[in-house]
Design a protein around this motif. Sequence first.
Motif, PDB file in Angstrom:
ATOM      1  N   GLY A 182       0.812  -1.198   0.000  1.00  0.00           N
ATOM      2  CA  GLY A 182       0.000   0.000   0.000  1.00  0.00           C
ATOM      3  C   GLY A 182       0.852   1.256   0.000  1.00  0.00           C
ATOM      4  O   GLY A 182       0.354   2.345   0.203  1.00  0.00           O
ATOM      5  N   GLY A 183       2.151   1.116  -0.209  1.00  0.00           N
ATOM      6  CA  GLY A 183       3.043   2.262  -0.267  1.00  0.00           C
ATOM      7  C   GLY A 183       3.457   2.795   1.093  1.00  0.00           C
ATOM      8  O   GLY A 183       4.051   3.854   1.180  1.00  0.00           O
ATOM      9  N   ALA A 184       3.181   2.068   2.172  1.00  0.00           N
ATOM     10  CA  ALA A 184       3.527   2.547   3.508  1.00  0.00           C
ATOM     11  C   ALA A 184       4.982   2.235   3.827  1.00  0.00           C
ATOM     12  O   ALA A 184       5.528   1.231   3.377  1.00  0.00           O
ATOM     13  N   VAL A 185       5.586   3.106   4.619  1.00  0.00           N
ATOM     14  CA  VAL A 185       6.953   2.878   5.072  1.00  0.00           C
ATOM     15  C   VAL A 185       6.926   1.670   6.015  1.00  0.00           C
ATOM     16  O   VAL A 185       6.123   1.639   6.950  1.00  0.00           O
ATOM     17  N   PRO A 186       7.768   0.657   5.775  1.00  0.00           N
ATOM     18  CA  PRO A 186       7.748  -0.527   6.642  1.00  0.00           C
ATOM     19  C   PRO A 186       7.958  -0.148   8.109  1.00  0.00           C
ATOM     20  O   PRO A 186       8.821   0.647   8.445  1.00  0.00           O
ATOM     21  N   GLY A 187       7.137  -0.715   9.001  1.00  0.00           N
ATOM     22  CA  GLY A 187       7.222  -0.454  10.429  1.00  0.00           C
ATOM     23  C   GLY A 187       6.452   0.773  10.888  1.00  0.00           C
ATOM     24  O   GLY A 187       6.324   1.019  12.080  1.00  0.00           O
ATOM     25  N   SER A 188       5.911   1.538   9.970  1.00  0.00           N
ATOM     26  CA  SER A 188       5.159   2.737  10.343  1.00  0.00           C
ATOM     27  C   SER A 188       3.737   2.365  10.749  1.00  0.00           C
ATOM     28  O   SER A 188       3.289   1.237  10.557  1.00  0.00           O
ATOM     29  N   LEU A 226      -9.677  -0.747   8.733  1.00  0.00           N
ATOM     30  CA  LEU A 226      -8.253  -0.559   9.039  1.00  0.00           C
ATOM     31  C   LEU A 226      -7.410  -0.481   7.764  1.00  0.00           C
ATOM     32  O   LEU A 226      -6.494   0.335   7.658  1.00  0.00           O
ATOM     33  N   THR A 227      -7.726  -1.341   6.817  1.00  0.00           N
ATOM     34  CA  THR A 227      -6.973  -1.341   5.558  1.00  0.00           C
ATOM     35  C   THR A 227      -7.099   0.002   4.865  1.00  0.00           C
ATOM     36  O   THR A 227      -6.098   0.595   4.450  1.00  0.00           O
ATOM     37  N   PHE A 228      -8.321   0.502   4.754  1.00  0.00           N
ATOM     38  CA  PHE A 228      -8.501   1.788   4.079  1.00  0.00           C
ATOM     39  C   PHE A 228      -8.036   2.959   4.932  1.00  0.00           C
ATOM     40  O   PHE A 228      -7.591   3.980   4.404  1.00  0.00           O
ATOM     41  N   ALA A 229      -8.098   2.830   6.249  1.00  0.00           N
ATOM     42  CA  ALA A 229      -7.621   3.898   7.137  1.00  0.00           C
ATOM     43  C   ALA A 229      -6.110   4.074   7.011  1.00  0.00           C
ATOM     44  O   ALA A 229      -5.586   5.178   7.212  1.00  0.00           O
ATOM     45  N   SER A 230      -5.406   3.017   6.660  1.00  0.00           N
ATOM     46  CA  SER A 230      -3.946   3.119   6.534  1.00  0.00           C
ATOM     47  C   SER A 230      -3.550   4.139   5.464  1.00  0.00           C
ATOM     48  O   SER A 230      -2.501   4.765   5.551  1.00  0.00           O
ATOM     49  N   PHE A 231      -4.400   4.341   4.465  1.00  0.00           N
ATOM     50  CA  PHE A 231      -4.087   5.314   3.414  1.00  0.00           C
ATOM     51  C   PHE A 231      -4.164   6.755   3.916  1.00  0.00           C
ATOM     52  O   PHE A 231      -3.576   7.652   3.333  1.00  0.00           O
ATOM     53  N   ALA A 232      -4.908   6.975   5.005  1.00  0.00           N
ATOM     54  CA  ALA A 232      -5.052   8.320   5.553  1.00  0.00           C
ATOM     55  C   ALA A 232      -3.919   8.676   6.511  1.00  0.00           C
ATOM     56  O   ALA A 232      -3.754   9.839   6.861  1.00  0.00           O
ATOM     57  N   LEU A 233      -3.150   7.693   6.925  1.00  0.00           N
ATOM     58  CA  LEU A 233      -2.053   7.961   7.856  1.00  0.00           C
ATOM     59  C   LEU A 233      -0.876   8.594   7.113  1.00  0.00           C
ATOM     60  O   LEU A 233      -0.619   8.277   5.951  1.00  0.00           O
ATOM     61  N   PRO A 234      -0.136   9.471   7.783  1.00  0.00           N
ATOM     62  CA  PRO A 234       0.893  10.254   7.094  1.00  0.00           C
ATOM     63  C   PRO A 234       2.191   9.524   6.798  1.00  0.00           C
ATOM     64  O   PRO A 234       3.087  10.110   6.229  1.00  0.00           O
ATOM     65  N   ALA A 258       1.036   3.356   9.366  1.00  0.00           N
ATOM     66  CA  ALA A 258       0.264   3.021   8.162  1.00  0.00           C
ATOM     67  C   ALA A 258       0.525   1.583   7.730  1.00  0.00           C
ATOM     68  O   ALA A 258      -0.394   0.860   7.350  1.00  0.00           O
ATOM     69  N   SER A 259       1.774   1.154   7.818  1.00  0.00           N
ATOM     70  CA  SER A 259       2.128  -0.211   7.430  1.00  0.00           C
ATOM     71  C   SER A 259       1.494  -1.225   8.375  1.00  0.00           C
ATOM     72  O   SER A 259       0.937  -2.240   7.944  1.00  0.00           O
ATOM     73  N   ILE A 260       1.562  -0.959   9.679  1.00  0.00           N
ATOM     74  CA  ILE A 260       0.982  -1.865  10.669  1.00  0.00           C
ATOM     75  C   ILE A 260      -0.530  -1.929  10.496  1.00  0.00           C
ATOM     76  O   ILE A 260      -1.134  -3.010  10.512  1.00  0.00           O
ATOM     77  N   CYS A 261      -1.154  -0.775  10.311  1.00  0.00           N
ATOM     78  CA  CYS A 261      -2.607  -0.707  10.104  1.00  0.00           C
ATOM     79  C   CYS A 261      -2.990  -1.491   8.846  1.00  0.00           C
ATOM     80  O   CYS A 261      -3.963  -2.247   8.842  1.00  0.00           O
ATOM     81  N   TRP A 262      -2.233  -1.323   7.774  1.00  0.00           N
ATOM     82  CA  TRP A 262      -2.476  -2.035   6.511  1.00  0.00           C
ATOM     83  C   TRP A 262      -2.370  -3.544   6.727  1.00  0.00           C
ATOM     84  O   TRP A 262      -3.252  -4.305   6.332  1.00  0.00           O
ATOM     85  N   ASN A 263      -1.285  -3.985   7.372  1.00  0.00           N
ATOM     86  CA  ASN A 263      -1.062  -5.419   7.557  1.00  0.00           C
ATOM     87  C   ASN A 263      -2.118  -6.053   8.453  1.00  0.00           C
ATOM     88  O   ASN A 263      -2.635  -7.131   8.141  1.00  0.00           O
ATOM     89  N   ILE A 264      -2.463  -5.420   9.567  1.00  0.00           N
ATOM     90  CA  ILE A 264      -3.485  -5.963  10.465  1.00  0.00           C
ATOM     91  C   ILE A 264      -4.851  -5.967   9.781  1.00  0.00           C
ATOM     92  O   ILE A 264      -5.586  -6.955   9.843  1.00  0.00           O
ATOM     93  N   GLY A 265      -5.177  -4.872   9.103  1.00  0.00           N
ATOM     94  CA  GLY A 265      -6.456  -4.793   8.401  1.00  0.00           C
ATOM     95  C   GLY A 265      -6.583  -5.853   7.326  1.00  0.00           C
ATOM     96  O   GLY A 265      -7.617  -6.521   7.200  1.00  0.00           O
ATOM     97  N   LEU A 266      -5.531  -6.043   6.557  1.00  0.00           N
ATOM     98  CA  LEU A 266      -5.556  -7.054   5.494  1.00  0.00           C
ATOM     99  C   LEU A 266      -5.676  -8.455   6.089  1.00  0.00           C
ATOM    100  O   LEU A 266      -6.459  -9.276   5.599  1.00  0.00           O
ATOM    101  N   LEU A 267      -4.936  -8.717   7.163  1.00  0.00           N
ATOM    102  CA  LEU A 267      -4.997 -10.016   7.820  1.00  0.00           C
ATOM    103  C   LEU A 267      -6.396 -10.292   8.377  1.00  0.00           C
ATOM    104  O   LEU A 267      -6.955 -11.375   8.167  1.00  0.00           O
ATOM    105  N   LEU A 268      -6.979  -9.312   9.068  1.00  0.00           N
ATOM    106  CA  LEU A 268      -8.332  -9.490   9.620  1.00  0.00           C
ATOM    107  C   LEU A 268      -9.352  -9.724   8.507  1.00  0.00           C
ATOM    108  O   LEU A 268     -10.241 -10.572   8.633  1.00  0.00           O
ATOM    109  N   THR A 269      -9.233  -8.970   7.436  1.00  0.00           N
ATOM    110  CA  THR A 269     -10.169  -9.104   6.315  1.00  0.00           C
ATOM    111  C   THR A 269     -10.094 -10.495   5.701  1.00  0.00           C
ATOM    112  O   THR A 269     -11.127 -11.143   5.463  1.00  0.00           O
TER     113      THR A 269
END
Length: 170
Positions: free
Chosen positions: A21-27, A78-86, A29-40
Motif C-alpha cells: 500500500g506504499g507505507a513505510v515498513p514499520g510505520s 483498518l486497511t482503508f484507514a492506513s491510506f489516511a495515515l501520514p 500506516a504499514s501496521i494498520c495495513w497489515n493488520i487490516g488485510l490479515l483481519l479481512t
Amino acid sequence: MRDFSKWEAMWDAYYAQGFSGGAVPGSAASICWNIGLLLTILAGIIIIVCMGSVIDPTTEGTSAVILPGAVFLIGVVLTFASFALPSHTPQPLRPPSLSAQITTTWNLDDLGECRNGGQKLPESRLEDGDWKCVAYTDIQRTELTVHIKGDKVGLYKADGKALAAKGKDE
C-alpha cells in the motif's frame, strides 16, 4: 554490452513498493495495513466456512456469521484507514522504459519500435533475445539490433559491429 542490472533493480523496487500500500515498513500506516488485510482475509475465510455449515438460521448459527462479519468490516476499515495515515511514501518514480534507457545510454534521439518476430521490446524487464529496431541520431537513421543476454544489453549495427555507448562499455 552494457550492464543493465541497476535498471532491473529499479523496476524490482518499483513493483515491490506497490504491495504494502506504499507505507513505510514499520510505520503506523504499514501496521494498520497489515493488520487490516490479515483481519479481512481471515474473517472472510471464516464467513465462507460458516455460511457453508449454517443450514438452520438459529441464534448460534447467526452469531457464527455476525461476529466474523464485524471483524471483516473492522479489517476493511483498518486497511482503508492506513491510506489516511501520514507515513506513506510518495508514489515512487516510475523507472524509464527499456527503450528510453537504451536511448539515454547510447545517446540516441529516438529508438523506433523494436520487434523480435511479433513481440515488442519489453518495457520493464530484460528478456533474452534480439530485437530489430530503427534508431535516429541527429539526421541519421540507422537499423540496429538490440541484443539482450541476462542483465546485459548491446546495440549492433546491421554489419554486426557494436554501437558504442556513452561512457565505458563492459
